[in-house]
Design a protein around this motif. Structure first.
Motif, mmCIF file in Angstrom:
data_model
loop_
_atom_site.group_PDB
_atom_site.id
_atom_site.type_symbol
_atom_site.label_atom_id
_atom_site.label_comp_id
_atom_site.label_asym_id
_atom_site.label_seq_id
_atom_site.Cartn_x
_atom_site.Cartn_y
_atom_site.Cartn_z
ATOM 1 N N ILE A 125 1.027 -1.159 -0.099
ATOM 2 C CA ILE A 125 -0.154 0.360 0.152
ATOM 3 C C ILE A 125 0.794 1.157 -0.011
ATOM 4 C CG2 ILE A 125 -1.671 0.904 1.379
ATOM 5 C CD1 ILE A 125 -3.166 -1.188 2.503
ATOM 6 N N LEU A 126 1.846 1.397 1.178
ATOM 7 C CA LEU A 126 2.533 2.346 0.639
ATOM 8 C C LEU A 126 3.211 2.328 -0.121
ATOM 9 C CD1 LEU A 126 4.717 4.441 2.933
ATOM 10 C CD2 LEU A 126 6.525 3.365 1.734
ATOM 11 N N HIS A 127 3.717 1.380 -1.325
ATOM 12 C CA HIS A 127 4.239 1.881 -2.782
ATOM 13 C C HIS A 127 3.196 2.770 -3.646
ATOM 14 C CE1 HIS A 127 7.927 -0.305 -2.480
ATOM 15 N NE2 HIS A 127 7.014 -1.104 -2.630
ATOM 16 N N ASN A 128 1.772 2.043 -3.186
ATOM 17 C CA ASN A 128 1.015 3.480 -3.919
ATOM 18 C C ASN A 128 0.644 4.707 -3.702
ATOM 19 O OD1 ASN A 128 0.257 0.307 -5.065
ATOM 20 N ND2 ASN A 128 -2.110 0.751 -3.618
ATOM 21 N N SER A 129 1.666 4.818 -2.866
ATOM 22 C CA SER A 129 1.443 6.778 -2.308
ATOM 23 C C SER A 129 2.945 7.272 -2.694
ATOM 24 C CB SER A 129 1.075 6.308 -0.453
ATOM 25 O OG SER A 129 0.091 5.628 -0.189
ATOM 26 N N ILE A 130 3.423 6.665 -2.231
ATOM 27 C CA ILE A 130 5.469 6.844 -2.450
ATOM 28 C C ILE A 130 5.885 6.047 -2.933
ATOM 29 C CG2 ILE A 130 7.527 7.469 -0.695
ATOM 30 C CD1 ILE A 130 5.212 8.247 1.218
ATOM 31 N N PHE A 131 6.257 6.451 -4.418
ATOM 32 C CA PHE A 131 7.230 5.761 -5.154
ATOM 33 C C PHE A 131 7.678 6.789 -6.186
ATOM 34 C CE2 PHE A 131 8.882 2.954 -8.696
ATOM 35 C CZ PHE A 131 9.565 1.540 -7.718
ATOM 36 N N ILE A 132 9.304 6.659 -5.442
ATOM 37 C CA ILE A 132 10.490 7.626 -6.601
ATOM 38 C C ILE A 132 11.177 7.106 -7.896
ATOM 39 C CG2 ILE A 132 12.095 9.051 -6.255
ATOM 40 C CD1 ILE A 132 11.909 9.307 -3.392
ATOM 41 N N PRO A 133 10.700 7.314 -9.109
ATOM 42 C CA PRO A 133 11.019 6.574 -10.087
ATOM 43 C C PRO A 133 13.027 6.255 -10.249
ATOM 44 C CG PRO A 133 9.510 8.786 -10.769
ATOM 45 C CD PRO A 133 9.464 8.620 -8.617
ATOM 46 N N GLY A 134 13.830 5.586 -10.285
ATOM 47 C CA GLY A 134 15.136 5.321 -10.513
ATOM 48 C C GLY A 134 15.664 5.041 -8.842
ATOM 49 N N GLN A 135 14.194 4.940 -7.557
ATOM 50 C CA GLN A 135 15.555 4.662 -6.653
ATOM 51 C C GLN A 135 14.783 3.857 -5.596
ATOM 52 O OE1 GLN A 135 17.651 7.628 -5.068
ATOM 53 N NE2 GLN A 135 17.602 8.239 -7.353
ATOM 54 N N VAL A 136 15.303 2.752 -6.357
ATOM 55 C CA VAL A 136 14.506 1.612 -5.906
ATOM 56 C C VAL A 136 15.020 0.915 -4.888
ATOM 57 C CG1 VAL A 136 14.739 -1.097 -6.226
ATOM 58 C CG2 VAL A 136 14.082 0.562 -8.514
ATOM 59 N N GLY A 137 16.146 1.469 -4.693
ATOM 60 C CA GLY A 137 16.617 1.213 -2.940
ATOM 61 C C GLY A 137 16.704 1.529 -2.332
ATOM 62 N N PHE A 138 15.508 3.671 -1.706
ATOM 63 C CA PHE A 138 15.410 3.795 -1.108
ATOM 64 C C PHE A 138 13.483 3.181 -0.901
ATOM 65 C CE2 PHE A 138 11.819 7.298 -0.787
ATOM 66 C CZ PHE A 138 12.259 7.626 1.373
ATOM 67 N N ASN A 139 12.778 3.384 -2.104
ATOM 68 C CA ASN A 139 11.779 2.799 -2.020
ATOM 69 C C ASN A 139 11.459 1.314 -1.391
ATOM 70 O OD1 ASN A 139 10.745 5.064 -3.933
ATOM 71 N ND2 ASN A 139 11.210 4.112 -5.653
ATOM 72 N N GLU A 140 12.468 0.039 -1.860
ATOM 73 C CA GLU A 140 11.952 -0.724 -0.494
ATOM 74 C C GLU A 140 12.349 -0.260 0.587
ATOM 75 O OE1 GLU A 140 10.614 -3.641 -2.237
ATOM 76 O OE2 GLU A 140 10.054 -2.437 -4.309
ATOM 77 N N SER A 141 13.278 0.155 0.449
ATOM 78 C CA SER A 141 13.522 -0.077 2.168
ATOM 79 C C SER A 141 13.082 1.022 3.264
ATOM 80 C CB SER A 141 15.278 0.587 2.321
ATOM 81 O OG SER A 141 16.521 0.201 1.979
ATOM 82 N N PHE A 142 12.183 2.103 2.255
ATOM 83 C CA PHE A 142 11.559 2.949 3.039
ATOM 84 C C PHE A 142 10.026 1.324 3.486
ATOM 85 C CE2 PHE A 142 7.650 6.200 2.899
ATOM 86 C CZ PHE A 142 8.012 6.362 4.687
ATOM 87 N N ALA A 143 9.520 0.920 2.304
ATOM 88 C CA ALA A 143 8.936 -0.069 2.538
ATOM 89 C C ALA A 143 8.280 -0.535 3.130
ATOM 90 C CB ALA A 143 7.645 -0.164 1.173
ATOM 91 N N ASN A 144 9.352 -1.510 3.585
ATOM 92 C CA ASN A 144 10.360 -2.983 4.656
ATOM 93 C C ASN A 144 10.061 -1.777 5.891
ATOM 94 O OD1 ASN A 144 10.691 -4.297 2.499
ATOM 95 N ND2 ASN A 144 12.707 -4.437 2.526
ATOM 96 N N PHE A 145 10.368 -1.172 6.102
ATOM 97 C CA PHE A 145 10.368 -0.500 7.739
ATOM 98 C C PHE A 145 9.026 0.376 7.790
ATOM 99 C CE2 PHE A 145 10.079 4.554 9.610
ATOM 100 C CZ PHE A 145 10.580 3.662 10.484
#
Length: 188
Positions: free
Chosen positions: A107-127
């Motif tokens: 659900i977080l990915h539906n709200s926040i996903f920064i293109p080209g920043q997968v490391g941040f996106n996945e780490s943040f979503a895991n947290f």
């Protein structure tokens, strides 16, 4: 539970314990991921395949370009808010705490996903997923509830595992940067 209007309002059944396979690759002698480019999300260091034969063919192709490859199963995915994402039976086997963490993560990915920043996106979503599961079970059921304790233990396990991975990456990067070693020696 899930409320009407949540991103996860469709429940579907898949006749497999695996929804899709995820392919990733990295250079054998350095931390340089193979990436794919997609509109909207940019460069991504993994690619999902609903067709398992295509995943294996993709792994052979990436390996043929000099990368180590890894193909792993995934029971969930996010369309990043473009569509309602289904809750599939493939994540029901995870157990209640992992299920809650996965749903919050996606659900977080539906709200926040920064293109080209997968490391941040996945780490943040895991947290957010892990801490969301802790908050959900501990606030709803209390600190003594088994699921609250399991969520807290899972969070602590992830912190310890993350520290171990950081240490491993640091040590490997030192080896990868050594000029006195050949590529074959660095790989070994």
């Amino acid at each position: 539970g899930l409320n009407a209007g949540d991103s996860y309002t469709t429940y579907s059944w898949v006749d497999s314990d695996t929804l899709l396979l995820v392919l990733s690759g990295s250079r054998k002698d350095r931390f340089e991921p193979h990436t794919w480019w997609f509109p909207v999300v940019g460069h991504v260091p993994y690619k999902g395949f609903f067709d398992f034969d295509q995943a294996r063919a993709g792994a052979r192709d990436v390996a043929g370009r000099g990368y180590d490859t890894h193909v792993r199963p995934s029971g969930a995915f996010s369309t990043l808010g473009w569509f309602n994402d289904p809750v599939l039976n493939t994540i029901l086997r995870y157990g209640e705490v992992s299920l809650a963490s996965t749903v919050v993560h996606e659900i977080l990915h539906n709200s926040i996903f920064i293109p080209g920043q997968v490391g941040f996106n996945e780490s943040f979503a895991n947290f957010v997923g892990d801490r969301g599961a802790v908050m959900f079970f501990c606030e709803r059921d209390g600190d003594t509830d088994r699921r609250c304790r399991d969520a807290l233990a899972g969070w602590q396990d992830n912190v310890v595992f993350g520290a171990a991975l950081t240490d491993l990456v640091t040590r490997l990067e030192r080896i990868y940067k050594r000029d006195d070693l050949s590529v074959a020696q660095r790989i070994q």
